[in-house]
Design a protein around this motif. Sequence first.
Motif, PDB file in Angstrom:
ATOM      1  N   LEU A   1     -15.512  -3.385   0.125  1.00  0.00           N
ATOM      2  CA  LEU A   1     -15.181  -2.563   1.287  1.00  0.00           C
ATOM      3  C   LEU A   1     -16.211  -1.460   1.493  1.00  0.00           C
ATOM      4  O   LEU A   1     -16.568  -1.132   2.630  1.00  0.00           O
ATOM      5  N   GLU A   2     -16.675  -0.880   0.402  1.00  0.00           N
ATOM      6  CA  GLU A   2     -17.660   0.192   0.498  1.00  0.00           C
ATOM      7  C   GLU A   2     -18.955  -0.310   1.125  1.00  0.00           C
ATOM      8  O   GLU A   2     -19.595   0.391   1.911  1.00  0.00           O
ATOM      9  N   LYS A   3     -19.326  -1.542   0.818  1.00  0.00           N
ATOM     10  CA  LYS A   3     -20.567  -2.109   1.354  1.00  0.00           C
ATOM     11  C   LYS A   3     -20.408  -2.601   2.788  1.00  0.00           C
ATOM     12  O   LYS A   3     -21.279  -2.391   3.629  1.00  0.00           O
ATOM     13  N   SER A   4     -19.270  -3.263   3.066  1.00  0.00           N
ATOM     14  CA  SER A   4     -19.108  -3.905   4.374  1.00  0.00           C
ATOM     15  C   SER A   4     -18.407  -3.031   5.403  1.00  0.00           C
ATOM     16  O   SER A   4     -18.605  -3.209   6.609  1.00  0.00           O
ATOM     17  N   HIS A   5     -17.569  -2.102   4.954  1.00  0.00           N
ATOM     18  CA  HIS A   5     -16.799  -1.258   5.876  1.00  0.00           C
ATOM     19  C   HIS A   5     -16.787   0.178   5.350  1.00  0.00           C
ATOM     20  O   HIS A   5     -15.748   0.707   4.946  1.00  0.00           O
ATOM     21  N   GLY A   6     -17.946   0.803   5.353  1.00  0.00           N
ATOM     22  CA  GLY A   6     -18.066   2.144   4.791  1.00  0.00           C
ATOM     23  C   GLY A   6     -17.203   3.189   5.455  1.00  0.00           C
ATOM     24  O   GLY A   6     -16.850   4.199   4.843  1.00  0.00           O
ATOM     25  N   GLY A   7     -16.835   2.986   6.718  1.00  0.00           N
ATOM     26  CA  GLY A   7     -16.000   3.967   7.421  1.00  0.00           C
ATOM     27  C   GLY A   7     -14.517   3.688   7.334  1.00  0.00           C
ATOM     28  O   GLY A   7     -13.713   4.374   7.971  1.00  0.00           O
ATOM     29  N   LEU A   8     -14.136   2.666   6.553  1.00  0.00           N
ATOM     30  CA  LEU A   8     -12.726   2.269   6.467  1.00  0.00           C
ATOM     31  C   LEU A   8     -12.029   2.965   5.305  1.00  0.00           C
ATOM     32  O   LEU A   8     -12.560   3.044   4.208  1.00  0.00           O
ATOM     33  N   GLN A   9     -10.817   3.461   5.554  1.00  0.00           N
ATOM     34  CA  GLN A   9      -9.953   3.896   4.461  1.00  0.00           C
ATOM     35  C   GLN A   9      -8.713   3.003   4.457  1.00  0.00           C
ATOM     36  O   GLN A   9      -8.184   2.650   5.510  1.00  0.00           O
ATOM     37  N   VAL A  10      -8.265   2.639   3.270  1.00  0.00           N
ATOM     38  CA  VAL A  10      -7.082   1.801   3.097  1.00  0.00           C
ATOM     39  C   VAL A  10      -5.982   2.654   2.485  1.00  0.00           C
ATOM     40  O   VAL A  10      -6.166   3.238   1.409  1.00  0.00           O
ATOM     41  N   LEU A  11      -4.848   2.737   3.155  1.00  0.00           N
ATOM     42  CA  LEU A  11      -3.708   3.501   2.670  1.00  0.00           C
ATOM     43  C   LEU A  11      -2.580   2.525   2.324  1.00  0.00           C
ATOM     44  O   LEU A  11      -2.083   1.812   3.201  1.00  0.00           O
ATOM     45  N   VAL A  12      -2.221   2.474   1.062  1.00  0.00           N
ATOM     46  CA  VAL A  12      -1.164   1.573   0.594  1.00  0.00           C
ATOM     47  C   VAL A  12       0.136   2.354   0.508  1.00  0.00           C
ATOM     48  O   VAL A  12       0.206   3.403  -0.145  1.00  0.00           O
ATOM     49  N   VAL A  13       1.179   1.853   1.164  1.00  0.00           N
ATOM     50  CA  VAL A  13       2.472   2.539   1.206  1.00  0.00           C
ATOM     51  C   VAL A  13       3.527   1.654   0.553  1.00  0.00           C
ATOM     52  O   VAL A  13       3.894   0.608   1.086  1.00  0.00           O
ATOM     53  N   PRO A  14       4.029   2.034  -0.624  1.00  0.00           N
ATOM     54  CA  PRO A  14       5.068   1.231  -1.286  1.00  0.00           C
ATOM     55  C   PRO A  14       6.440   1.474  -0.667  1.00  0.00           C
ATOM     56  O   PRO A  14       6.867   2.617  -0.513  1.00  0.00           O
ATOM     57  N   THR A  15       7.127   0.404  -0.299  1.00  0.00           N
ATOM     58  CA  THR A  15       8.464   0.553   0.284  1.00  0.00           C
ATOM     59  C   THR A  15       9.524   0.721  -0.790  1.00  0.00           C
ATOM     60  O   THR A  15      10.634   1.146  -0.515  1.00  0.00           O
ATOM     61  N   GLY A  16       9.203   0.376  -2.048  1.00  0.00           N
ATOM     62  CA  GLY A  16      10.162   0.364  -3.135  1.00  0.00           C
ATOM     63  C   GLY A  16      10.514  -1.079  -3.451  1.00  0.00           C
ATOM     64  O   GLY A  16      10.281  -1.967  -2.632  1.00  0.00           O
ATOM     65  N   PRO A  17      11.050  -1.323  -4.645  1.00  0.00           N
ATOM     66  CA  PRO A  17      11.432  -0.331  -5.656  1.00  0.00           C
ATOM     67  C   PRO A  17      10.250   0.254  -6.423  1.00  0.00           C
ATOM     68  O   PRO A  17      10.352   1.324  -6.992  1.00  0.00           O
ATOM     69  N   GLY A  18       9.131  -0.461  -6.474  1.00  0.00           N
ATOM     70  CA  GLY A  18       7.963   0.060  -7.179  1.00  0.00           C
ATOM     71  C   GLY A  18       7.262   1.125  -6.367  1.00  0.00           C
ATOM     72  O   GLY A  18       7.435   1.238  -5.151  1.00  0.00           O
ATOM     73  N   GLY A  19       6.434   1.919  -7.058  1.00  0.00           N
ATOM     74  CA  GLY A  19       5.705   2.979  -6.397  1.00  0.00           C
ATOM     75  C   GLY A  19       4.224   2.888  -6.673  1.00  0.00           C
ATOM     76  O   GLY A  19       3.696   1.846  -7.077  1.00  0.00           O
ATOM     77  N   CYS A  20       3.530   3.996  -6.499  1.00  0.00           N
ATOM     78  CA  CYS A  20       2.083   4.025  -6.642  1.00  0.00           C
ATOM     79  C   CYS A  20       1.620   3.802  -8.081  1.00  0.00           C
ATOM     80  O   CYS A  20       0.465   3.440  -8.308  1.00  0.00           O
TER      81      CYS A  20
ATOM     82  N   ARG B   1      -9.488   5.086  -4.833  1.00  0.00           N
ATOM     83  CA  ARG B   1      -9.796   6.500  -5.043  1.00  0.00           C
ATOM     84  C   ARG B   1     -11.183   6.677  -5.653  1.00  0.00           C
ATOM     85  O   ARG B   1     -11.940   7.567  -5.264  1.00  0.00           O
ATOM     86  N   ASP B   2     -11.526   5.820  -6.622  1.00  0.00           N
ATOM     87  CA  ASP B   2     -12.838   5.936  -7.274  1.00  0.00           C
ATOM     88  C   ASP B   2     -13.979   5.737  -6.284  1.00  0.00           C
ATOM     89  O   ASP B   2     -15.040   6.361  -6.410  1.00  0.00           O
ATOM     90  N   SER B   3     -13.773   4.864  -5.301  1.00  0.00           N
ATOM     91  CA  SER B   3     -14.827   4.590  -4.320  1.00  0.00           C
ATOM     92  C   SER B   3     -14.657   5.388  -3.037  1.00  0.00           C
ATOM     93  O   SER B   3     -15.400   5.203  -2.075  1.00  0.00           O
ATOM     94  N   ASN B   4     -13.638   6.263  -3.009  1.00  0.00           N
ATOM     95  CA  ASN B   4     -13.364   7.105  -1.836  1.00  0.00           C
ATOM     96  C   ASN B   4     -13.062   6.267  -0.595  1.00  0.00           C
ATOM     97  O   ASN B   4     -13.439   6.615   0.516  1.00  0.00           O
ATOM     98  N   ASN B   5     -12.380   5.122  -0.808  1.00  0.00           N
ATOM     99  CA  ASN B   5     -12.035   4.227   0.292  1.00  0.00           C
ATOM    100  C   ASN B   5     -10.555   4.272   0.667  1.00  0.00           C
ATOM    101  O   ASN B   5     -10.112   3.467   1.482  1.00  0.00           O
ATOM    102  N   GLY B   6      -9.783   5.160   0.051  1.00  0.00           N
ATOM    103  CA  GLY B   6      -8.373   5.225   0.380  1.00  0.00           C
ATOM    104  C   GLY B   6      -7.537   5.602  -0.825  1.00  0.00           C
ATOM    105  O   GLY B   6      -8.042   6.097  -1.830  1.00  0.00           O
ATOM    106  N   SER B   7      -6.227   5.336  -0.719  1.00  0.00           N
ATOM    107  CA  SER B   7      -5.306   5.710  -1.788  1.00  0.00           C
ATOM    108  C   SER B   7      -3.937   5.133  -1.508  1.00  0.00           C
ATOM    109  O   SER B   7      -3.682   4.567  -0.429  1.00  0.00           O
TER     110      SER B   7
END
Length: 441
Positions: free
Chosen positions: A380-399, A412-418
Amino acid sequence: MGVFADANRPELGDTPGQQHLAALLSAFRNNKVINSVTRPSADTAESALLSTPALYRALRVAGWVGGTGREAERQLDQGRIPASDPAALLCRFRDDDARGLAPPSDTAVIVPESTLARYNHGDALGDDAACQGRKPSAKWRLFPYYTDDLPVIEHPFVHVRWPGEDTGRRHRAVADFQKWLERDELTWEGLRTAAGRIAAGDNPRLQGMRNARHRVPESMPPHPLSGENGCVGSLDQMLGCYNDARPTYPLTVLIDISGSMANPVATGGLRLARAQEIAQRIVSRVQPSARISLYVFSAVTQPKAGLAASSNNAEARMAMLRAVQRATVNGPDLGLTTAIDQTTAQLVRGTQTLVLLTDGQPASARPESVAQARALAQRLEKSHGGLQVLVVPTGPGGCRDEPVASIDAALRDSNNGSCVGTPNDTVDDLAAALLSKIYWR
């Protein structure tokens, strides 16, 4: 405007209620006490929207930002505590207080006086059963500062009369109810009279905010809204200024429709229904002209098959919302990294956000690994440098649960989202947090 105990400087305030907000902000900042202002989401909190024009002007006049509403909105929306409404914001303070954390003492908050009074008094706030009544500790107490340009809103009482039913007895009952509200219940709850005065008699919440060093104005009469020209003439103008202050970035929503999404979540309802609610909130609140794409995924319905819906105007937005609502579970799991890969392969380069709504995956179905998550982030960092990916857990599991935890760490390590939020967050609070990241990444 409320500040925490460590930032409380009554000497910096002029006569309460007779000072411009810009002067108050300048005094606090010049004395290196406050360097941030936050308010709840103006998308969901009326009081936040009504205060927005005054905040834009005050931040500009005080020299905190340049001359555009976008700079002011970035300052406000970059607050560290995104919340859907005043009660949610103060409930978050209450939770952090109970956990023994330190308050964000360099931040001022803009909330209604009555809500602040109830918070200090230890009352239950809002409809959240988890936000029980509890008085703040000394360092988490909020001290009010009054200005002459933040909104003062009256609460008119409307007596509706129906022909043939407006009897003298009914009229007296309604009048008695109005008196009870104005003289007892509303003032007991921390509201002023319709004329803006502190009611005589027992008003423990407002009276409790006074002390030897801190004054609460006896009278704060309602007044026309203050703010930048062209922003306060009507509600449409106000909404227009607020919308114009937010950037228009493309948004892609990716919803998990695997079979497990038909299972319930702890907060009630189905996982897919929660994902749909979150998706509808953010889709309806981004800029009307923003380009929005919707994909769904499972092992049967894969993103590489194409869009479920797209939108770049108000009419198409309604079709997009209907498409979100029509989503149904269909098939076993598709790996999360695979779903992200297939979706991003169809996106053009540029600044944009992908929001992934999922319940995660059971251990037996996880094709992910730490190495795969890192490889995804690198691609993603190479092909879509301006993209951020935000993962939202609905449950029961979390981040912190796999495979989301590995994807979160790699992004987070590549600054592409969280990963964003928890399964216990309200839909509106999650939407506020997501919109803050979508606009001000």
